[in-house]
Scaffold this active site. Structure first.
Site, PDB file in Angstrom:
ATOM      1  N   ASP A 106      31.025  21.351  66.701  1.00 21.79           N
ATOM      2  CA  ASP A 106      30.483  21.411  65.345  1.00 21.79           C
ATOM      3  C   ASP A 106      28.967  21.198  65.277  1.00 21.79           C
ATOM      4  O   ASP A 106      28.437  20.666  64.288  1.00 21.79           O
ATOM      5  CB  ASP A 106      31.223  20.427  64.438  1.00 21.79           C
ATOM      6  N   ASP A 169      37.277  27.482  62.785  1.00 22.74           N
ATOM      7  CA  ASP A 169      36.106  26.863  62.168  1.00 22.74           C
ATOM      8  C   ASP A 169      34.822  27.148  62.949  1.00 22.74           C
ATOM      9  O   ASP A 169      33.724  27.191  62.400  1.00 22.74           O
ATOM     10  CB  ASP A 169      36.272  25.332  62.079  1.00 22.74           C
TER      11      ASP A 169
HETATM   12  N1  GLY Z   1      36.152  21.996  60.400  1.00 23.30           N
HETATM   13  C1  GLY Z   1      37.221  21.158  60.005  1.00 23.30           C
HETATM   14  C2  GLY Z   1      37.689  21.431  58.642  1.00 23.30           C
HETATM   15  O1  GLY Z   1      37.419  22.461  58.054  1.00 23.30           O
HETATM   16  O2  GLY Z   1      38.374  20.566  58.113  1.00 23.30           O
END
Ligand code: GLY
Length: 387
Positions: A106, A169
């Site tokens: 992330d 994601d």
């Molecule tokens: N990236 C984790 C979520 O969208 O909860």
């Protein structure tokens, strides 16, 4: 490609333009007032209507979104107080580099709305270095067998083995790699981003346009070995925020790489998403969840709206209406039923849900606010692209 101002002028009717301007003004009034009370905190959610503070858990993946909202406010107002407050999160995130915590995939969520936004808007050299460091560490997560970016770390245990996991994601993290390639003229970042996007196109996006949340690869052979429902209802279901990450993520990969196949993949996900929007305009946590409990996730609406508006800029004139009108429908439903513009609650967007099977549902989540503001500001012609 149209600018967002052109989209606003040429493809929105007068009533929708006025609605978007009024809504943008309401967002700005609210964030202006609430930001004065936040100080150096980094909010994720609310407790009794007041923003909480995650600065003591700096590794949390959501710690860039408050800063992103403040940079959006800066682009709208040029008021330096937003710049100063946004930089508090950016500096706090240095602890992740120093202590090597939160260095999962992330990197885009953490450093695009903080350091890279700062650099893009102010030319701050220290911010550029932070962004490049984050991109370099993200590139190091690339798993050559299977050609995917590994989501998380940790050795396998009896309960959990995520060594070969990629997640939808991550499409939103790729833009920091595209940015790093542009910035350094080093093609490696971009190639890793495109390899990952290519893998997601076949391994995550199903023929009907719905997406897996998690795909497990054998990290040594690269073979796709399993799918996992993750934050959605079940394996093979359709977690709506995951659909939104995929939709917006593929548009962004198209914008940054120019590869037409990514635009087509974004359209396929968008068509599936649009076909599943309920009459109410409110998005469930999973398009394939049972009738009860019927949990909602407003973040999926806000994120998908950003992707749909960007998509409307990049398709031929005859197609713009489909994506733009879907975004306006979602955003009007949020504005009408799910937004708090007074000070009874620090957050704007209500009824956000992190995961279908979590104990808690329908609460405030900071990226609900930041993507909602981003979508509404896009409709009023703000061209600043965080991602
Ligand atoms: N990236 C984790 C979520 O969208 O909860």
């Amino acid at each position: 490609m149209l600018s967002l101002k052109e989209l606003n002028q040429q493809f929105m009717n007068q009533a929708d333009r006025e609605w978007a301007s009024r809504t943008a003004a309401a967002i700005k009034n609210k964030v202006s007032a609430v930001s004065l009370t936040v100080g150096s905190a980094i909010p994720y959610s609310t407790v009794n209507g007041r923003f909480d503070d995650w600065s003591d858990r700096i590794e949390w993946w959501c710690n860039g979104f408050w800063s992103g909202l403040l940079w959006l406010m800066y682009t709208e107002t040029r008021d330096e107080r937003y710049l100063e407050q946004a930089r508090i999160s950016e500096a706090a995130l240095d602890a992740c580099f120093r202590d090597f915590v939160g260095m999962d995939h992330d990197a885009g969520f953490r450093w695009l709305p903080t350091a890279v936004s700062d650099y893009r808007l102010t030319g701050n050299e220290a911010s550029r270095r932070r962004g490049l460091l984050a991109a370099t560490i993200l590139a190091g997560r690339y798993n050559p067998a299977g050609e995917f970016i590994r989501a998380w770390d940790g050795l396998p245990t009896a309960e959990r083995n995520n060594v070969g996991w990629g997640i939808i994601d991550c499409m939103m993290n790729l833009p920091i790699l595209y940015w790093a390639s542009e910035e350094t003229q080093d093609p490696r970042f971009r190639e890793i981003a495109m390899k990952h996007a290519d893998t997601v196109s076949w391994a995550f996006v199903r023929p009907d346009g719905s997406c897996e949340h998690i795909v497990e690869f054998d990290p040594f052979s690269g073979e796709k070995v399993a799918i996992h429902g993750g934050q959605g209802y079940a394996d093979g279901s359709s977690w709506t925020r995951g659909q939104a990450w995929g939709l917006y993520g593929f548009v962004l990969s198209y914008i940054h790489s120019g590869k037409e196949a990514y635009l087509d993949t974004a359209k396929r996900i968008a068509h599936y998403f649009i076909a599943n929007i309920p009459e109410s305009g409110h998005i469930p946590v999973d398009f394939r969840q049972p009738a009860e409990p019927d949990w909602e996730d407003s973040t999926a609406s806000a994120i998908a709206s950003c992707g749909l508006i960007e998509l409307a800029r990049h398709v031929p004139d005859g197609e713009r209406h489909l994506y733009l009108q879907a975004a306006i429908k979602l955003l009007k439903a949020l504005d009408r039923d799910r937004c708090c513009y007074d000070l009874s609650n620090d957050a704007i967007v209500q009824k956000c849900t992190a995961a279908y099977h979590d104990k808690e549902h329908e609460f405030n989540i900071i990226y609900g606010d930041s993507y909602y503001a981003e979508a509404i500001f896009k409709l009023t012609g703000n061209d600043f692209l965080i991602w």
